[in-house]
Motif scaffolding. Sequence first.
Motif, mmCIF file in Angstrom:
data_model
loop_
_atom_site.group_PDB
_atom_site.id
_atom_site.type_symbol
_atom_site.label_atom_id
_atom_site.label_comp_id
_atom_site.label_asym_id
_atom_site.label_seq_id
_atom_site.Cartn_x
_atom_site.Cartn_y
_atom_site.Cartn_z
ATOM 1 N N ARG A 100 38.708 49.600 50.866
ATOM 2 C CA ARG A 100 39.611 48.461 50.659
ATOM 3 C C ARG A 100 39.278 47.739 49.353
ATOM 4 O O ARG A 100 40.169 47.413 48.559
ATOM 5 C CB ARG A 100 39.526 47.502 51.847
ATOM 6 N N ARG A 101 37.976 47.543 49.100
ATOM 7 C CA ARG A 101 37.545 46.861 47.869
ATOM 8 C C ARG A 101 37.942 47.685 46.645
ATOM 9 O O ARG A 101 38.454 47.141 45.653
ATOM 10 C CB ARG A 101 36.039 46.621 47.881
ATOM 11 N N LEU A 102 37.734 48.979 46.695
ATOM 12 C CA LEU A 102 38.084 49.841 45.562
ATOM 13 C C LEU A 102 39.587 49.858 45.318
ATOM 14 O O LEU A 102 40.033 49.856 44.161
ATOM 15 C CB LEU A 102 37.560 51.260 45.799
ATOM 16 N N ARG A 103 40.387 49.859 46.396
ATOM 17 C CA ARG A 103 41.850 49.808 46.228
ATOM 18 C C ARG A 103 42.264 48.497 45.560
ATOM 19 O O ARG A 103 43.156 48.480 44.705
ATOM 20 C CB ARG A 103 42.555 49.957 47.564
ATOM 21 N N GLU A 104 41.612 47.404 45.951
ATOM 22 C CA GLU A 104 41.909 46.112 45.319
ATOM 23 C C GLU A 104 41.521 46.135 43.847
ATOM 24 O O GLU A 104 42.248 45.617 42.995
ATOM 25 C CB GLU A 104 41.179 44.988 46.054
ATOM 26 N N LEU A 107 43.176 46.434 38.099
ATOM 27 C CA LEU A 107 43.181 47.158 36.828
ATOM 28 C C LEU A 107 44.589 47.586 36.428
ATOM 29 O O LEU A 107 44.946 47.543 35.236
ATOM 30 C CB LEU A 107 42.255 48.370 36.911
ATOM 31 N N LYS A 108 45.408 47.993 37.388
ATOM 32 C CA LYS A 108 46.793 48.369 37.086
ATOM 33 C C LYS A 108 47.561 47.166 36.540
ATOM 34 O O LYS A 108 48.317 47.274 35.567
ATOM 35 C CB LYS A 108 47.496 48.894 38.337
ATOM 36 N N ARG A 109 47.370 46.007 37.184
ATOM 37 C CA ARG A 109 48.059 44.794 36.711
ATOM 38 C C ARG A 109 47.594 44.403 35.321
ATOM 39 O O ARG A 109 48.395 44.000 34.474
ATOM 40 C CB ARG A 109 47.823 43.643 37.683
#
Length: 99
Positions: free
Chosen positions: A78-82, A87-89
Amino acid sequence: MGKKKPRPRRSFTPEFKAEIVELCQRGDRSVGQVAQDFDLTETAVRQWIRQAEVDAGHRDGLTSSEREELAALRRENRRLREDVDVLKRATAFFVRETR
């Protein structure tokens, strides 16, 4: 009729759970009686017994250590997905700013 108030969530040490499981497995008292004597829910006590059987290899399922590892991996995932989302934003923001 009055509504029953929900019981506040309590946490118990592994040692306490092991003692309760041992009391139930001795056979002196029923699971319901042990639960009542220690002000526990019968459902919780039965779950502790099932988990102890899994940990001992007498029943199929995830052991306590496997459950802990799974929970830790899910938290990390979950932390890595966040982090990836942030980073995408940031990438999208900097692409717009440099044009």
